[in-house]
Scaffold this motif. Sequence first.
Motif, short mmCIF file in Angstrom:
data_model
loop_
_atom_site.label_atom_id
_atom_site.label_comp_id
_atom_site.label_asym_id
_atom_site.label_seq_id
_atom_site.Cartn_x
_atom_site.Cartn_y
_atom_site.Cartn_z
N ILE A 454 35.75 28.44 34.94
CA ILE A 454 34.83 29.55 35.16
C ILE A 454 35.42 30.47 36.22
CG2 ILE A 454 32.50 30.19 35.95
CD1 ILE A 454 31.54 27.50 34.87
N LEU A 455 35.22 31.79 36.03
CA LEU A 455 35.72 32.75 37.01
C LEU A 455 35.03 32.52 38.36
CD1 LEU A 455 35.86 36.10 35.02
CD2 LEU A 455 37.79 34.96 36.11
N VAL A 456 35.81 32.55 39.41
CA VAL A 456 35.24 32.35 40.74
C VAL A 456 34.46 33.59 41.18
CG1 VAL A 456 37.08 30.77 41.43
CG2 VAL A 456 37.32 33.23 41.89
N ASN A 457 33.54 33.38 42.09
CA ASN A 457 32.80 34.49 42.70
C ASN A 457 33.70 35.12 43.76
OD1 ASN A 457 31.10 36.15 44.23
ND2 ASN A 457 29.32 34.84 43.84
N LEU A 458 34.01 36.39 43.58
CA LEU A 458 34.93 37.05 44.51
C LEU A 458 34.38 37.11 45.93
CD1 LEU A 458 36.35 40.02 42.37
CD2 LEU A 458 37.42 37.82 42.89
N ASN A 459 33.09 37.08 46.07
CA ASN A 459 32.51 37.12 47.42
C ASN A 459 32.84 35.86 48.21
OD1 ASN A 459 31.33 39.66 47.10
ND2 ASN A 459 29.52 38.78 46.10
N SER A 460 33.20 34.81 47.50
CA SER A 460 33.57 33.55 48.17
C SER A 460 35.03 33.55 48.58
CB SER A 460 33.29 32.36 47.25
OG SER A 460 31.93 32.29 46.88
N TYR A 461 35.77 34.55 48.14
CA TYR A 461 37.21 34.62 48.43
C TYR A 461 37.55 36.04 48.88
CZ TYR A 461 37.51 30.12 46.07
OH TYR A 461 37.35 28.80 45.71
N PRO A 462 37.33 36.37 50.13
CA PRO A 462 37.52 37.75 50.61
C PRO A 462 38.94 38.27 50.44
CG PRO A 462 37.13 36.21 52.43
CD PRO A 462 36.80 35.48 51.17
N ARG A 463 39.95 37.45 50.65
CA ARG A 463 41.33 37.93 50.49
C ARG A 463 41.63 38.22 49.01
NH1 ARG A 463 44.98 33.51 53.26
NH2 ARG A 463 46.66 34.91 52.52
N LEU A 464 41.18 37.34 48.15
CA LEU A 464 41.36 37.56 46.71
C LEU A 464 40.63 38.83 46.28
CD1 LEU A 464 42.27 36.61 43.87
CD2 LEU A 464 40.12 35.31 43.73
N LYS A 465 39.40 38.99 46.76
CA LYS A 465 38.61 40.16 46.41
C LYS A 465 39.31 41.45 46.87
CE LYS A 465 34.02 42.23 46.95
NZ LYS A 465 32.66 42.05 47.52
N LYS A 466 39.80 41.44 48.07
CA LYS A 466 40.47 42.63 48.61
C LYS A 466 41.72 42.96 47.78
CE LYS A 466 42.66 44.41 52.83
NZ LYS A 466 43.03 44.09 54.24
N TYR A 467 42.48 41.93 47.43
CA TYR A 467 43.72 42.14 46.67
C TYR A 467 43.40 42.71 45.29
CZ TYR A 467 48.15 41.15 44.33
OH TYR A 467 49.32 41.27 43.60
N LEU A 468 42.44 42.12 44.60
CA LEU A 468 42.11 42.57 43.25
C LEU A 468 41.47 43.95 43.24
CD1 LEU A 468 40.78 39.22 41.70
CD2 LEU A 468 43.00 40.30 41.32
N GLN A 469 40.60 44.21 44.23
CA GLN A 469 39.96 45.53 44.32
C GLN A 469 41.01 46.63 44.50
OE1 GLN A 469 36.98 46.60 43.85
NE2 GLN A 469 35.63 44.84 43.95
N LYS A 470 42.05 46.30 45.23
CA LYS A 470 43.13 47.26 45.48
C LYS A 470 43.78 47.70 44.16
CE LYS A 470 47.60 47.55 47.89
NZ LYS A 470 48.56 46.80 48.74
N HIS A 471 43.81 46.78 43.19
CA HIS A 471 44.47 47.06 41.91
C HIS A 471 43.46 47.17 40.76
CE1 HIS A 471 48.41 46.22 43.69
NE2 HIS A 471 47.87 45.14 44.25
N LYS A 472 42.21 47.41 41.07
CA LYS A 472 41.15 47.35 40.05
C LYS A 472 41.36 48.34 38.92
CE LYS A 472 36.19 47.19 39.22
NZ LYS A 472 34.83 47.17 39.81
N THR A 473 41.83 49.53 39.24
CA THR A 473 42.01 50.55 38.20
C THR A 473 42.90 50.04 37.08
OG1 THR A 473 41.72 52.33 39.80
CG2 THR A 473 42.78 52.90 37.71
N THR A 474 44.02 49.43 37.46
CA THR A 474 44.95 48.90 36.46
C THR A 474 44.38 47.67 35.76
OG1 THR A 474 46.85 49.69 37.73
CG2 THR A 474 47.26 47.96 36.10
N ILE A 475 43.83 46.75 36.52
CA ILE A 475 43.32 45.51 35.95
C ILE A 475 42.16 45.77 34.99
CG2 ILE A 475 42.26 43.27 36.47
CD1 ILE A 475 43.66 43.35 39.19
N ALA A 476 41.24 46.63 35.38
CA ALA A 476 40.05 46.89 34.57
C ALA A 476 40.36 47.70 33.32
CB ALA A 476 39.01 47.63 35.41
N ASN A 477 41.56 48.27 33.24
CA ASN A 477 41.93 49.07 32.09
C ASN A 477 42.55 48.24 30.96
OD1 ASN A 477 42.01 51.72 30.94
ND2 ASN A 477 44.24 51.73 31.20
#
Length: 628
Positions: A454-477
């Motif tokens: 199951i996908l983890v809750n990003l709020n439980s992993y602040p570093r992961l959340k920050k890293y993925l948010q930084k690249h969200k435009t590419t990932i979400a596309n």
Amino acid sequence: MITEHYHFSFIVFPALEFGQAEEKFQTIAEKAEQSHPLANMFRLNGEKIQMPILVQSTLFELFHPEGLPISQEAKTAVEKLATSNNREVRGAVYTRPEVVEFILDLIGFTATKPLFQKRILEPSFGNGDFLLPIIDRILTSWKRYSESRDSNELKNSLLAVELHRQSVAQTKELVVSRLSNHGIPKNQAIEIAHTWLIQEDFLLDTPKQQFDFVTGNPPYVRQELIPAPLLKEYRNRFTTMYDRADLYIPFFEKALSVLGTSGVLGFICADRWMKNKYGGPLRKVISHNYHLRTYVDMVDTDAFLSDVSAYPAITIIDRNRNGLTRILRRPKIEKKTLSALASEILAPTLPKGSAVQEMSNAIKNDEPWLLDPTGQTQSLLRRLEFEFPTIEEAGCKVGIGVATGADKIFIGNYEALDVEQDRKLPLVRTKDIKTGQVTWQGDGIINPFDSTGILVNLNSYPRLKKYLQKHKTTIANRHCAKKSPANWYRTIDRITPSLTYVPKLLIPDIKGKAHIVFESGKLYPHHNLYYIISDLWDLQALQAILLSDIAKFFITTYSTKMRGGYLRFQAQYLRRIRLPCWNNVSNSIRKELITASSTRNTAACNKAAFKLYGLSKEEKITLNSNGE
């Protein structure tokens, strides 16, 4: 329960009981008999075809849904392709003139017959590689056999279809010139050219007649290059558009469906559908309804005017359900040679010493085409398949590594990936196993899944959340993210962290020979690697078998070759390998296999594997010759 003969009824009317489905299809048949341009498909010797016979044909032959509305998105995609100059997107690969003439000879489209009284279809004429020689033969025949020399006699002899608008315009000019050079007044030549050549998507627009001949080089376009709305339309219309089928597959289905009673189809295209998974439905259609008259293996020949990565083959198919298949391999691409070979293939009996071979019962149901006229390969194959279980039945699992859809973001130096420690895994890639042993170069992969998948809750992993948010435009596309926006940060494939710590055999996809590497259970595989794990088999003993000519025999038999002689070591082919159960392997052979794998010596691996499978002297010879 609906039997296999009625499986298309079930697909079209899934909510109906058998009797209701039969009644519904009978209604369709009656309506089609009155109004459908291919209504004679529903009659046999002038009598109505009864339901059990009717539904054995392909869905397209039963009731091609030409009346189905085409979505505006699909229309837009068609228009975009019609104006595109990207040859890869259009699947434009051009055929050598000598090969075109060879195929026309093989289907019997020769000027020694009144061809202008026949009907021929070219479903994707491109720049006219097939079309112009077809026209030359029609005109030669017309001059020879026509009594009136009325050019109106020519109008119904040809239908040529092409999607690309510019190609249609350019080729029409060549056709008008061709007709004019044969003495036809220009105004009549223009009229004939407009009658013969049409600009449309062959798969979405139905020819209104049946044909005596269908020939050409159908477009080779991978699924990922087909716009999604258009792909959906094709899937709705063609039963053979299965799994990851390329565009030429529905071209086969539709072209076959418009063959007349004595019609013949001659195509040249990539041969991979003849053996792989996605070609299964098309192979079944041909096996049940048609006859493979001729097969020409074009491996290592320059059949096209440009290089292609897959090997082509020529298939000549007719509606005669009986008869032998004549097989030719690797002919020399030379006009005189090919003309002579065509004469041999079409002769009532083969001359002594002919390079052409014959095979009975060449194709069966949806099984891969194993076209070995000598029978030696098939004899060995069938014995091994009869006596031994598949590799997965023997307790091994075949899988493929993770695809992310955005490797540059999800993959990087393991230590440098700025996420929580338990959100990354060490990754093994093809470059790490080049030497035959694992030499990890330090890559890692971000893992957005927990141990249960199951996908983890990003709020439980602040570093992961920050890293993925930084690249969200590419990932979400990515396509997988658009399908499920709430799960935008998932990888295409789910990651199972426990796989990292399981010993495994790693196998790159495309190789000239087997490249099997043992990984002790420290790294997660990338999507360019297939893997095999087992709780029953000793993996190092299994490694010896996979390095032997036994495994190569299965891969060579079932896999399609790529240019340069490379084989595809894909899961669908690896799963074809037969393997004894580990508890049936003697201690002496176990030790011999493990010792052989440690040296990676092919001769030692063969010696142990041949004992294990009990190969006779003749079978060893067959195996070695097949492996060359």
